[in-house]
Design an enzyme around this catalytic site. Sequence first.
Site, PDB file in Angstrom:
ATOM      1  N   GLU A 161       0.860  -1.187   0.000  1.00 16.91           N
ATOM      2  CA  GLU A 161       0.000   0.000   0.000  1.00 16.91           C
ATOM      3  C   GLU A 161       0.900   1.242   0.000  1.00 16.91           C
ATOM      4  OE1 GLU A 161      -2.360   2.861  -0.187  1.00 16.91           O
ATOM      5  OE2 GLU A 161      -3.311   0.876  -0.227  1.00 16.91           O
ATOM      6  N   ASP A 200       5.386   1.588  -3.192  1.00 15.51           N
ATOM      7  CA  ASP A 200       4.759   1.485  -4.501  1.00 15.51           C
ATOM      8  C   ASP A 200       4.816   0.026  -4.955  1.00 15.51           C
ATOM      9  OD1 ASP A 200       3.971   2.659  -7.273  1.00 15.51           O
ATOM     10  OD2 ASP A 200       5.771   1.472  -7.663  1.00 15.51           O
ATOM     11  N   ASP A 209      -5.399  -4.282  -7.190  1.00 14.86           N
ATOM     12  CA  ASP A 209      -6.625  -3.492  -7.021  1.00 14.86           C
ATOM     13  C   ASP A 209      -6.215  -2.076  -6.635  1.00 14.86           C
ATOM     14  OD1 ASP A 209      -9.256  -2.784  -6.882  1.00 14.86           O
ATOM     15  OD2 ASP A 209      -9.617  -3.686  -4.921  1.00 14.86           O
TER      16      ASP A 209
END
Length: 220
Positions: A113, A140, A158
Amino acid sequence: MKNTKYLWVVLALPFVAGFANAADTVFETTSVYHHIRVVDQDGFRTLYFDDATETRMSLSDPTQGHCEYTEYFHMPWLWNSRLTQVLMIGLGGGSTQRAYERLYPEVTVDTVEIDPLVAQVARQHFGFKESPKQRVHISDGRLFLRRSQTRYDAILVDAYVQNRYGSSIPYHLATQEFFKLTADHLTTNGVLAYNVIGTLQGWRADLLGSLTKTMKTVFP
């Protein structure tokens, strides 16, 4: 079994909230990446990035009420029934991570995240808990893969960003170079699952077609 790496694309229509009662904003802040809001309404808690819905859950039963598209992230089991290591790029409120923890306790899930405030919100407002089986890396996604030596049975993507045209897929997570990185980090019979909001014909078909064409150069 032959050495195969699978690719599939999730098609999901955007979630549209149709609430009647007044909303209660329980948390709101602006990070480097998003305007983040947590809103309670009609028995549901919803996470918004800017104006886009990211996560939804029932307040009375946190295992229920999630956005339906997250169900598709269970599909890798159809191709590989022996998953033990899973990587997910994008945390949001942690719906998929919490489902994997509940349904597949033997599986280790690494989540990447980019926004530390999102991880904080997932912990404080959506019941996400880190553990030896649920690990969060603030980074990243592409950079994490480049530095990692781990191979995964499934990689779930996602990740969305907000720009002046609305929500969009981060460009650097939709290139041939990125898909080569994912292929290099999949085990035999590993699966790449990528959530793309669009349709095969009509709305955003150009995006879906372009992304699929790029993927096919790496996953024939």
